[in-house]
Design an enzyme around this catalytic site. Structure first.
Site, PDB file in Angstrom:
ATOM      1  N   ARG A   3       8.020   3.553  -1.171  1.00  0.00           N
ATOM      2  CA  ARG A   3       6.781   3.289  -0.417  1.00  0.00           C
ATOM      3  C   ARG A   3       6.350   1.840  -0.549  1.00  0.00           C
ATOM      4  NH1 ARG A   3       2.149   7.345  -1.674  1.00  0.00           N
ATOM      5  NH2 ARG A   3       1.192   5.736  -0.407  1.00  0.00           N
ATOM      6  N   ASP A  47      -2.783  -2.081 -10.609  1.00  0.00           N
ATOM      7  CA  ASP A  47      -1.424  -1.730 -10.162  1.00  0.00           C
ATOM      8  C   ASP A  47      -0.367  -2.226 -11.128  1.00  0.00           C
ATOM      9  OD1 ASP A  47      -2.099  -2.120  -6.602  1.00  0.00           O
ATOM     10  OD2 ASP A  47      -2.522  -0.510  -8.006  1.00  0.00           O
ATOM     11  N   CYS A  59      -4.444  11.805  -5.197  1.00  0.00           N
ATOM     12  CA  CYS A  59      -3.018  11.544  -5.483  1.00  0.00           C
ATOM     13  C   CYS A  59      -2.870  11.408  -7.004  1.00  0.00           C
ATOM     14  CB  CYS A  59      -2.554  10.290  -4.760  1.00  0.00           C
ATOM     15  SG  CYS A  59      -3.238   8.788  -5.454  1.00  0.00           S
ATOM     16  N   LYS A  70       2.585  -5.591   0.819  1.00  0.00           N
ATOM     17  CA  LYS A  70       2.324  -4.293   1.470  1.00  0.00           C
ATOM     18  C   LYS A  70       0.807  -4.124   1.703  1.00  0.00           C
ATOM     19  CE  LYS A  70       2.075  -0.549  -1.282  1.00  0.00           C
ATOM     20  NZ  LYS A  70       0.822   0.217  -1.129  1.00  0.00           N
ATOM     21  N   ASN A  71       0.014  -4.462   0.681  1.00  0.00           N
ATOM     22  CA  ASN A  71      -1.422  -4.188   0.742  1.00  0.00           C
ATOM     23  C   ASN A  71      -2.194  -5.196   1.585  1.00  0.00           C
ATOM     24  OD1 ASN A  71      -0.831  -2.005  -0.748  1.00  0.00           O
ATOM     25  ND2 ASN A  71      -1.711  -2.760  -2.670  1.00  0.00           N
ATOM     26  N   ARG A  74      -9.289   9.991  -4.427  1.00  0.00           N
ATOM     27  CA  ARG A  74      -9.409   8.781  -3.591  1.00  0.00           C
ATOM     28  C   ARG A  74     -10.652   8.952  -2.686  1.00  0.00           C
ATOM     29  NH1 ARG A  74      -4.345   6.160  -4.009  1.00  0.00           N
ATOM     30  NH2 ARG A  74      -5.360   4.287  -3.260  1.00  0.00           N
TER      31      ARG A  74
HETATM   32  C1  EPZ Z   1      -6.184  -0.465  -2.881  1.00  0.00           C
HETATM   33  O1  EPZ Z   1      -6.459   0.912  -2.737  1.00  0.00           O
HETATM   34  C2  EPZ Z   1      -4.671  -0.568  -3.046  1.00  0.00           C
HETATM   35  N1  EPZ Z   1      -4.013  -0.006  -1.864  1.00  0.00           N
HETATM   36  C3  EPZ Z   1      -4.231   0.176  -4.302  1.00  0.00           C
HETATM   37  O2  EPZ Z   1      -2.832  -0.060  -4.451  1.00  0.00           O
HETATM   38  C4  EPZ Z   1      -4.950  -0.426  -5.503  1.00  0.00           C
HETATM   39  O3  EPZ Z   1      -4.601   0.320  -6.659  1.00  0.00           O
HETATM   40  C5  EPZ Z   1      -6.464  -0.346  -5.271  1.00  0.00           C
HETATM   41  O4  EPZ Z   1      -6.813  -1.015  -4.044  1.00  0.00           O
HETATM   42  C6  EPZ Z   1      -7.250  -1.005  -6.396  1.00  0.00           C
HETATM   43  O5  EPZ Z   1      -6.852  -2.344  -6.508  1.00  0.00           O
HETATM   44  C7  EPZ Z   1      -3.980  -0.730  -0.728  1.00  0.00           C
HETATM   45  O6  EPZ Z   1      -4.525  -1.805  -0.639  1.00  0.00           O
HETATM   46  C8  EPZ Z   1      -3.223  -0.118   0.419  1.00  0.00           C
HETATM   47  P1  EPZ Z   1     -10.226   1.132  -3.935  1.00  0.00           P
HETATM   48  P2  EPZ Z   1      -7.958   1.380  -2.315  1.00  0.00           P
HETATM   49  O7  EPZ Z   1     -10.949   1.719  -2.780  1.00  0.00           O
HETATM   50  O8  EPZ Z   1      -8.601   0.370  -1.435  1.00  0.00           O
HETATM   51  C9  EPZ Z   1     -13.185   4.033  -6.162  1.00  0.00           C
HETATM   52  C10 EPZ Z   1      -0.542   0.504  -4.581  1.00  0.00           C
HETATM   53  O9  EPZ Z   1       0.097   0.862  -5.559  1.00  0.00           O
HETATM   54  N2  EPZ Z   1     -13.728   4.255  -4.806  1.00  0.00           N
HETATM   55  O10 EPZ Z   1     -10.387  -0.323  -4.220  1.00  0.00           O
HETATM   56  O11 EPZ Z   1      -7.852   2.787  -1.828  1.00  0.00           O
HETATM   57  C11 EPZ Z   1     -11.768   4.589  -6.314  1.00  0.00           C
HETATM   58  O12 EPZ Z   1     -11.804   5.969  -6.687  1.00  0.00           O
HETATM   59  C12 EPZ Z   1      -1.939   1.067  -4.337  1.00  0.00           C
HETATM   60  O13 EPZ Z   1      -0.167  -0.354  -3.763  1.00  0.00           O
HETATM   61  C13 EPZ Z   1     -14.940   4.917  -4.665  1.00  0.00           C
HETATM   62  O14 EPZ Z   1     -15.567   5.333  -5.643  1.00  0.00           O
HETATM   63  O15 EPZ Z   1      -8.685   1.397  -3.733  1.00  0.00           O
HETATM   64  C14 EPZ Z   1     -11.209   3.723  -7.419  1.00  0.00           C
HETATM   65  O16 EPZ Z   1     -11.625   4.240  -8.667  1.00  0.00           O
HETATM   66  C15 EPZ Z   1      -2.247   2.186  -5.305  1.00  0.00           C
HETATM   67  N3  EPZ Z   1     -15.436   5.116  -3.398  1.00  0.00           N
HETATM   68  C16 EPZ Z   1     -11.877   2.366  -7.182  1.00  0.00           C
HETATM   69  O17 EPZ Z   1     -13.034   2.630  -6.382  1.00  0.00           O
HETATM   70  C17 EPZ Z   1     -14.788   4.660  -2.283  1.00  0.00           C
HETATM   71  O18 EPZ Z   1     -15.289   4.856  -1.153  1.00  0.00           O
HETATM   72  C18 EPZ Z   1     -11.002   1.363  -6.432  1.00  0.00           C
HETATM   73  O19 EPZ Z   1     -10.547   1.989  -5.258  1.00  0.00           O
HETATM   74  C19 EPZ Z   1     -13.551   3.986  -2.447  1.00  0.00           C
HETATM   75  C20 EPZ Z   1     -13.046   3.797  -3.712  1.00  0.00           C
END
Ligand code: EPZ
Length: 421
Positions: A397, A305, A115, A22-23, A120
Site C-alpha cells: 500500500r 509513522d 484499522c 504517498k500522503n 479512525r
Molecule cells: C494521516 O492520516 C496519514 N495518512 C497517516 O499515515 C498518519 O499516521 C497520520 O496522518 C498521522 O500523521 C495520510 O496522510 C493518507 P489524523 P490521518 O487525522 O489524516 C485523531 C501511513 O502509514 N483524529 O492526523 O487519517 C486520530 O484518531 C498512514 O501512511 C480525531 O480524533 O490521521 C489520530 O489519533 C497511517 N478526529 C490523530 O487524530 C478526527 O476527525 C491523528 O489522525 C481525525 C483524527
C-alpha cells in the site's frame, strides 16, 4: 497472499532513490477534482493506495491517464459517491469529502471505520465542514453532506493534536467557499504544504500552510495545473533505518532532510552517523546503538509513522529505551511479532519499554499495517537467519519497488506466492 523472505545479516551498501510521497499524492489527486480542467501530476508513487484512489476517482466519472509516475487527471466528475467497499480498503479516501462537497454541492461517502493502528474518527472533518455551512447527516454508515460553503473560523485541535486529512479537507473546501476561512491549530505536515502549493498554483489563495494558522480566501474557480509531488519522508526514514540497522552505508537520494529533522536528531543521539548531501543524505552505523527516550507527536514532532521503524532499531540498542505514542496510542500491534524474533519489549499504557538485545532471530511473522510491515522487514534485515513476512499486501500500500530497492542495496530478499492453504 504473497510473502517476503529475507536472509538477515547483510550490511546494505549503495544508493536508493526515494519515490514521491504517498500522503501528498492522495490529497493532491483529490484536489485536482476541484479544477475546471486537466491537471498533470508528476512523481506519483506506484503504490496500492494510489491505485485505490485512482479507481475511486474514475468511478466518480473523472478521466485518468497514467504514464509511468505521471498522471493526467480530467475532473469530469459525474457523481459524488464513495462506497464502503472502496473507503474501507483505504481510509485516506476520506479526503474526497471536502473537494466533492465544494465542487458538486453534495457528497455521500462511507465512514472509514477502524484499522490496526486504531479507530479512525472523522469528527474534526465533519466539525470543520459544518463550520463552513455544510449540512451533514450520518445515514447507514455513510456521511451525507450538502450545502453552499461560506468561509469561517475553524479550530482543528483534537485530542491527539490536529488531523492531517481533516486539515486537507477543510483547506480544499475553503478554496471554493464564499469569503475568508481561518484554520486555527491545523496539522503542519509537509504534505499539507505541498497540497497548499498545488491549490495556489490552481488559483487558490492560501497563506500559512505548515504554520500555526492557515488563512484561505475563497475564489470562484480553480484551473488544472502541473505539479510534482514532494519526496516521501516516511519511505526515506525506512531506508535510513534500514542502512543503520544493517550496519551498512547507504546514500538516500531525492529526499528532503528538512522533513526528517526530528528523526535525524534522534538517530544521531543513538550513535548513527548522518552526513547531509545536496537533495539527500548518507547514513552509516558501525557501533552498537545507544538507547533513546522519545515520544511521537504531530509534525514537526517525531512522526508516528516512524515509531514502529525506530522501535526495531532500539530493540538492538545497548540498554533500555522508552517510546511513547502520542498520536495513535494503540499503535503497537507489531510488538508481538517482534517478540517472536527475540525482541525484549514490554507494552504499557500508550508506550513501550524496550530492553535492547544483542541479536534478533529470523522467524515467520505477519504484517498488520503499512509501517508495521516495513518494521518487520527491517527486523529481518538485521536478524540472524531467515525471516518470512506474510500479509505483505499491507506493505504494497505504501512502498514502491521495495524488493528492487532493497536488493539494489545488497539485501538478500525475495517475494514468493504464498501457497493458498
Ligand atoms: C494521516 O492520516 C496519514 N495518512 C497517516 O499515515 C498518519 O499516521 C497520520 O496522518 C498521522 O500523521 C495520510 O496522510 C493518507 P489524523 P490521518 O487525522 O489524516 C485523531 C501511513 O502509514 N483524529 O492526523 O487519517 C486520530 O484518531 C498512514 O501512511 C480525531 O480524533 O490521521 C489520530 O489519533 C497511517 N478526529 C490523530 O487524530 C478526527 O476527525 C491523528 O489522525 C481525525 C483524527
Amino acid at each position: 497472499m504473497d510473502q517476503i523472505i529475507i536472509q538477515g545479516g547483510y550490511p546494505l551498501r549503495g544508493e536508493v532513490h526515494i519515490s514521491g510521497a504517498k500522503n501528498s499524492a492522495l490529497p493532491i489527486l483529490a484536489a485536482a477534482l476541484l479544477a475546471e480542467g486537466k491537471s498533470i501530476l508528476k512523481n506519483i508513487p506506484r503504490v496500492k493506495d494510489v491505485d485505490t484512489m485512482l479507481k475511486i476517482i474514475s468511478s466518480l466519472g473523472a478521466e485518468i491517464t497514467q504514464r509511468g509516475d505521471n498522471i493526467e487527471l480530467n475532473p469530469t466528475v459525474k457523481k459524488s459517491f464513495a462506497s464502503y467497499e472502496f473507503v474501507s480498503t483505504m481510509r485516506a479516501s476520506i479526503c474526497l469529502l471536502g473537494p466533492l462537497l465544494a465542487k458538486k454541492g453534495e457528497v455521500k461517502i462511507s465512514l472509514p471505520g477502524g484499522c490496526a493502528i486504531g479507530p479512525r474518527p472523522v469528527d474534526l472533518h465533519l466539525k470543520g465542514l459544518q463550520r463552513l455551512g455544510a449540512e451533514i447527516k450520518i445515514e447507514d454508515g455513510y456521511i451525507v453532506a450538502r450545502g453552499e460553503l461560506s468561509g469561517n473560523n475553524i479550530d482543528l485541535r483534537g485530542p491527539f493534536g490536529s488531523s492531517v486529512l481533516a486539515t486537507a479537507n477543510i483547506m480544499m473546501a475553503a478554496c471554493l467557499a464564499k469569503g475568508k476561512t481561518t484554520i486555527f491549530h491545523p496539522a503542519r505536515e509537509p504534505e499539507l504544504v505541498d497540497l497548499a502549493n498545488f491549490l495556489n498554483k490552481m488559483g487558490g489563495d492560501i497563506k500559512g500552510a505548515g504554520g500555526r494558522k492557515i488563512e484561505i480566501e475563497g475564489v470562484k474557480n480553480l484551473e488544472g495545473k502541473k505539479h510534482s509531488i514532494i519526496p516521501d519522508r516516511i519511505e526515506a526514514a525506512t531506508y535510513i533505518i534500514a542502512g543503520a540497522i544493517s550496519r551498512g552505508e547507504v546514500e538516500i537520494k531525492e529526499a528532503n532532510p528538512e522533513h526528517l529533522s526530528f528523526l535525524l536528531k534522534k538517530l544521531k543521539q543513538a550513535g548513527v552517523q548522518i552526513v547531509l548531501r545536496p537533495r539527500g543524505l548518507i547514513v552509516r552505523a558501525k557501533e552498537r546503538f545507544r538507547p533513546l527516550h522519545l515520544a511521537t507527536a504531530p509534525y514537526p514532532g517525531f512522526p508516528t509513522d516512524v515509531q514502529p521503524l525506530i522501535s526495531v532499531l532500539l530493540s538492538l540498542a545497548e540498554g533500555k529505551s522508552v517510546v511513547k505514542e502520542g498520536v495513535y496510542p494503540n499503535r503497537f500491534v507489531y510488538i508481538g511479532e517482534l517478540q517472536r524474533m527475540g525482541a525484549n519489549i514490554i507494552p504499557r499504557e500508550a508506550e513501550i519499554i524496550i530492553q535492547g538485545v544483542n541479536l534478533l532471530k529470523g522467524a515467520k511473522v505477519m504484517a498488520s499495517d503499512i509501517r508495521a510491515g516495513a518494521a518487520l522487514i527491517l527486523a529481518g534485515l538485521a536478524a540472524e537467519g531467515e525471516t518470512t513476512v506474510s500479509r505483505v499486501y499491507h506493505i504494497d500500500r505504501g512502498y514502491e519497488d521495495l524488493i528492487k530497492k532493497l536488493s539494489g542495496l545488497g539485501a538478500k530478499i525475495k517475494r514468493k506466492k504464498e501457497r493458498s492453504s
